[in-house]
Design an enzyme around this catalytic site. Structure first.
Site, PDB file in Angstrom:
ATOM      1  N   ASP A  26       0.853  -1.173   0.000  1.00 28.88           N
ATOM      2  CA  ASP A  26       0.000   0.000   0.000  1.00 28.88           C
ATOM      3  C   ASP A  26       0.900   1.238   0.000  1.00 28.88           C
ATOM      4  OD1 ASP A  26      -2.496   1.396   0.193  1.00 28.88           O
ATOM      5  OD2 ASP A  26      -2.093   1.734   2.314  1.00 28.88           O
ATOM      6  N   ASP A  28      -0.334   5.111   0.796  1.00 24.90           N
ATOM      7  CA  ASP A  28      -0.651   6.067   1.864  1.00 24.90           C
ATOM      8  C   ASP A  28      -0.582   5.375   3.218  1.00 24.90           C
ATOM      9  OD1 ASP A  28      -1.380   8.487   0.365  1.00 24.90           O
ATOM     10  OD2 ASP A  28      -3.011   7.271  -0.432  1.00 24.90           O
TER      11      ASP A  28
END
Length: 342
Positions: A26, A28
């Protein structure tokens, strides 16, 4: 889905970067927050990559194109190609293209990343409910997306058009704190229309499918900061996961996680990719990791010992998840977490 209920984090005698061929990362809250690299991320990813691990970046943020994301990563010191980036915009565009003929018009409520993904699938982005769209696609439009765009989506959805959402993350990490995510905007349209969208992003199967198609990973490790998207997405896809505590998930939320939100491994940050993972051992009525022993006592979790605080959290996770079984742990963890440095 019939899966074994996890009762504690796993151990690994190898570095995770050696035990898995591909890290599905991922962005963020894992690699960066508010556009700036998170501490230890650049160095850790560089070492993992130099050791032969393939790095792929899998994000529910549909606002930016893969080219833009790859450029940003490269500027931060994490070299990446557009082909290394998989977005929920790509997943939702494939989902729409599977249901509509090529050349169909799609009302876009979002940013350029969503428009580019739709064009890649032979669909035509439009801006108004009066442009004869065949569907509505909604993705994160950034902090400055005007209210009028949500109204436009509501007009079209209320007319009965199929509604697709890139993802439904309620929040997104930023440099100033936690901000509303695309899920908050989706909720606005849901309230206005009473309709429900088809959702593509993590933790749902369309995003996992998109990731597998684009990376070809054989032994992937999902790396994320969110229990309800990254970790649940790994659970749904039947792959292992590493939770890093640099984003939205707190230690208390980890202890209260139901089975589908329990990661395979836990680390403070991306340095966890470069380390073997210590095992959590059952001892008497409790669980030991490193210098810490955790147990469930009446209505509370109890922690004794000393050492690295991440080992304390691993031991506490085993005690909490074992006590909770197939549910969510409701034991008081405040004192135990404080004793462990959390």
């Amino acid at each position: 889905m019939n899966q074994t209920v996890r009762t504690g984090p796993d151990g690994s005698g190898k570095r995770l970067s050696e035990a898995y061929d591909t890290a599905l990362l991922d962005l963020d809250g894992v690699v960066y927050a508010g556009g700036e690299a998170i501490a230890h991320a650049v160095e850790s990813l560089g070492t993992a990559r130099d050791g032969g691990m393939h790095l792929a970046y899998v994000t529910n943020n549909a606002a930016r194109t893969p080219e833009t994301v790859a450029g940003h990563l490269t500027e931060l010191g994490v070299p990446a190609e557009p082909s290394d980036v998989i977005t929920s915009a790509q997943a939702v565009a494939r989902l729409i293209a599977d249901q509509l003929p090529a050349g169909s018009r799609v009302l876009v409520i979002g940013a350029e990343g969503l428009r580019v993904a739709l064009r890649e699938r032979g669909l035509v982005p439009v801006d108004s409910a009066d442009d004869d769209p065949a569907a509505v696609a909604q993705g994160y439009g950034g902090p400055d997306m005007p209210w009028s765009r949500l109204a436009e989506a509501s007009y079209a959805v209320a007319r009965g058009l199929p509604w697709f959402a890139s993802n439904t993350d309620l929040t997104i990490p930023s440099a100033r704190g936690i901000a509303p995510g695309n899920g908050a905007a989706v909720q606005v349209v849901r309230i206005a229309t009473g309709a429900e969208p088809q959702v593509a992003g993590k933790p749902l199967p369309p995003m996992h499918r998109e990731t597998v198609l684009r990376t070809g990973a054989e032994r992937p490790l999902v790396v994320g900061d969110r229990l309800d998207t990254d970790i649940e997405g790994a659970y749904v896809g039947g792959v292992d996961s590493l939770l890093v505590l640099t984003g939205v998930t707190t230690a208390a939320q980890l202890l209260a996680a139901p089975p589908e939100h329990r990661p395979t491994y836990v680390a403070e940050d991306l340095r966890g990719l470069l380390e073997p993972q210590p095992s959590v051992e059952a001892v008497g009525d409790g669980f030991r990791c490193g210098g810490w022993t955790a147990s469930a006592d009446g209505e509370a979790l109890v922690l004794d010992g000393d050492g690295d605080r991440i080992d304390a959290l691993r031991a506490l996770s085993a005690a909490a998840w074992t006590a909770a079984g197939e549910g969510s742990c409701g034991l008081d963890a405040v004192r135990a977490l404080a004793r462990g440095g959390w």
